[in-house]
Design a protein around this motif. Structure first.
Motif, PDB file in Angstrom:
ATOM      1  N   MET A 165      50.962  48.765  39.673  1.00 47.77           N
ATOM      2  CA  MET A 165      51.805  47.812  38.974  1.00 47.77           C
ATOM      3  C   MET A 165      51.003  46.540  38.711  1.00 47.77           C
ATOM      4  N   ILE A 166      51.057  46.044  37.484  1.00 50.60           N
ATOM      5  CA  ILE A 166      50.396  44.816  37.098  1.00 50.60           C
ATOM      6  C   ILE A 166      51.436  43.709  37.039  1.00 50.60           C
ATOM      7  N   GLN A 167      51.155  42.597  37.699  1.00 52.54           N
ATOM      8  CA  GLN A 167      52.040  41.440  37.625  1.00 52.54           C
ATOM      9  C   GLN A 167      51.319  40.322  36.891  1.00 52.54           C
ATOM     10  N   ILE A 168      52.071  39.561  36.127  1.00 44.05           N
ATOM     11  CA  ILE A 168      51.532  38.407  35.431  1.00 44.05           C
ATOM     12  C   ILE A 168      52.009  37.164  36.176  1.00 44.05           C
ATOM     13  N   ILE A 169      51.062  36.334  36.574  1.00 43.55           N
ATOM     14  CA  ILE A 169      51.370  35.076  37.239  1.00 43.55           C
ATOM     15  C   ILE A 169      51.114  33.977  36.209  1.00 43.55           C
ATOM     16  N   ALA A 170      52.178  33.321  35.754  1.00 42.07           N
ATOM     17  CA  ALA A 170      52.067  32.270  34.748  1.00 42.07           C
ATOM     18  C   ALA A 170      51.887  30.921  35.424  1.00 42.07           C
ATOM     19  N   VAL A 171      51.032  30.093  34.834  1.00 43.22           N
ATOM     20  CA  VAL A 171      50.879  28.706  35.271  1.00 43.22           C
ATOM     21  C   VAL A 171      51.655  27.869  34.268  1.00 43.22           C
ATOM     22  N   LEU A 172      52.737  27.263  34.739  1.00 44.23           N
ATOM     23  CA  LEU A 172      53.632  26.492  33.882  1.00 44.23           C
ATOM     24  C   LEU A 172      53.555  25.016  34.227  1.00 44.23           C
ATOM     25  N   CYS A 173      53.518  24.172  33.182  1.00 43.40           N
ATOM     26  CA  CYS A 173      53.498  22.726  33.381  1.00 43.40           C
ATOM     27  C   CYS A 173      54.725  22.128  32.714  1.00 43.40           C
ATOM     28  N   ASN A 174      55.328  21.169  33.386  1.00 45.72           N
ATOM     29  CA  ASN A 174      56.521  20.505  32.884  1.00 45.72           C
ATOM     30  C   ASN A 174      56.151  19.648  31.678  1.00 45.72           C
ATOM     31  N   LEU A 175      56.896  19.778  30.571  1.00 50.33           N
ATOM     32  CA  LEU A 175      56.600  19.004  29.368  1.00 50.33           C
ATOM     33  C   LEU A 175      56.773  17.505  29.579  1.00 50.33           C
ATOM     34  N   SER A 176      57.751  17.109  30.382  1.00 45.69           N
ATOM     35  CA  SER A 176      57.997  15.682  30.612  1.00 45.69           C
ATOM     36  C   SER A 176      57.034  15.086  31.642  1.00 45.69           C
ATOM     37  N   SER A 177      56.371  15.922  32.403  1.00 44.61           N
ATOM     38  CA  SER A 177      55.405  15.483  33.404  1.00 44.61           C
ATOM     39  C   SER A 177      54.263  16.495  33.440  1.00 44.61           C
ATOM     40  N   PRO A 178      53.326  16.415  32.477  1.00 41.92           N
ATOM     41  CA  PRO A 178      52.290  17.443  32.310  1.00 41.92           C
ATOM     42  C   PRO A 178      51.434  17.727  33.534  1.00 41.92           C
ATOM     43  N   ALA A 179      51.327  16.785  34.442  1.00 41.88           N
ATOM     44  CA  ALA A 179      50.532  17.020  35.648  1.00 41.88           C
ATOM     45  C   ALA A 179      51.295  17.847  36.681  1.00 41.88           C
ATOM     46  N   ASN A 180      52.585  18.042  36.462  1.00 39.04           N
ATOM     47  CA  ASN A 180      53.434  18.801  37.377  1.00 39.04           C
ATOM     48  C   ASN A 180      53.416  20.275  36.962  1.00 39.04           C
ATOM     49  N   CYS A 181      52.525  21.046  37.576  1.00 40.52           N
ATOM     50  CA  CYS A 181      52.366  22.461  37.231  1.00 40.52           C
ATOM     51  C   CYS A 181      52.662  23.338  38.449  1.00 40.52           C
ATOM     52  N   HIS A 182      53.054  24.560  38.181  1.00 40.84           N
ATOM     53  CA  HIS A 182      53.315  25.508  39.256  1.00 40.84           C
ATOM     54  C   HIS A 182      53.078  26.917  38.738  1.00 40.84           C
ATOM     55  N   GLU A 183      52.937  27.850  39.664  1.00 42.94           N
ATOM     56  CA  GLU A 183      52.784  29.262  39.312  1.00 42.94           C
ATOM     57  C   GLU A 183      54.120  29.960  39.444  1.00 42.94           C
ATOM     58  N   GLN A 184      54.348  30.900  38.547  1.00 43.51           N
ATOM     59  CA  GLN A 184      55.575  31.690  38.613  1.00 43.51           C
ATOM     60  C   GLN A 184      55.258  33.121  38.198  1.00 43.51           C
ATOM     61  N   THR A 185      55.744  34.067  38.967  1.00 47.94           N
ATOM     62  CA  THR A 185      55.574  35.470  38.618  1.00 47.94           C
ATOM     63  C   THR A 185      56.520  35.806  37.476  1.00 47.94           C
ATOM     64  N   VAL A 186      55.955  36.404  36.443  1.00 47.56           N
ATOM     65  CA  VAL A 186      56.743  36.788  35.274  1.00 47.56           C
ATOM     66  C   VAL A 186      57.370  38.141  35.586  1.00 47.56           C
ATOM     67  N   THR A 187      58.695  38.169  35.652  1.00 50.89           N
ATOM     68  CA  THR A 187      59.389  39.412  35.972  1.00 50.89           C
ATOM     69  C   THR A 187      60.512  39.654  34.990  1.00 50.89           C
ATOM     70  N   THR A 188      60.264  40.532  34.037  1.00 53.01           N
ATOM     71  CA  THR A 188      61.315  40.991  33.136  1.00 53.01           C
ATOM     72  C   THR A 188      61.055  42.459  32.857  1.00 53.01           C
ATOM     73  N   SER A 189      62.030  43.134  32.338  1.00 49.46           N
ATOM     74  CA  SER A 189      61.854  44.546  32.012  1.00 49.46           C
ATOM     75  C   SER A 189      60.811  44.736  30.909  1.00 49.46           C
ATOM     76  N   ASP A 190      60.567  43.683  30.105  1.00 50.83           N
ATOM     77  CA  ASP A 190      59.557  43.771  29.054  1.00 50.83           C
ATOM     78  C   ASP A 190      58.160  43.979  29.614  1.00 50.83           C
ATOM     79  N   PHE A 191      57.942  43.585  30.867  1.00 49.79           N
ATOM     80  CA  PHE A 191      56.622  43.679  31.469  1.00 49.79           C
ATOM     81  C   PHE A 191      56.489  44.864  32.419  1.00 49.79           C
TER      82      PHE A 191
END
Length: 69
Positions: A1-27
């Motif tokens: 199984m391949i998982q995609i870990i996205a690095v997301l940054c808040n638009l209102s605070s660009p320095a505020n970033c976090h990782e999130q596992t992408v989990t949908t049936s599309d993947f």
């Protein structure tokens, strides 16, 4: 199984970033090659997160163990 870990940054605070596992049936059946090329489904997934910017992603074989990168 391949998982995609996205690095997301808040638009209102660009320095505020976090990782999130992408989990949908599309993947469910994403290949490593498709993941490395940006998995076209990622753009659709980002539509569900309009307050965040995709700063990057990584592909992981197996499951994420909860540790940061």
């Amino acid at each position: 199984m391949i998982q995609i870990i996205a690095v997301l940054c808040n638009l209102s605070s660009p320095a505020n970033c976090h990782e999130q596992t992408v989990t949908t049936s599309d993947f469910a059946d994403v290949s490593m090659q498709s993941c490395l090329m940006g998995a076209p489904q990622l753009a659709d997934w980002m539509k569900l997160h309009p307050s965040e910017r995709l700063a990057g992603w990584r592909c992981v074989i197996g499951t994420q163990d909860g540790r940061g990168a």
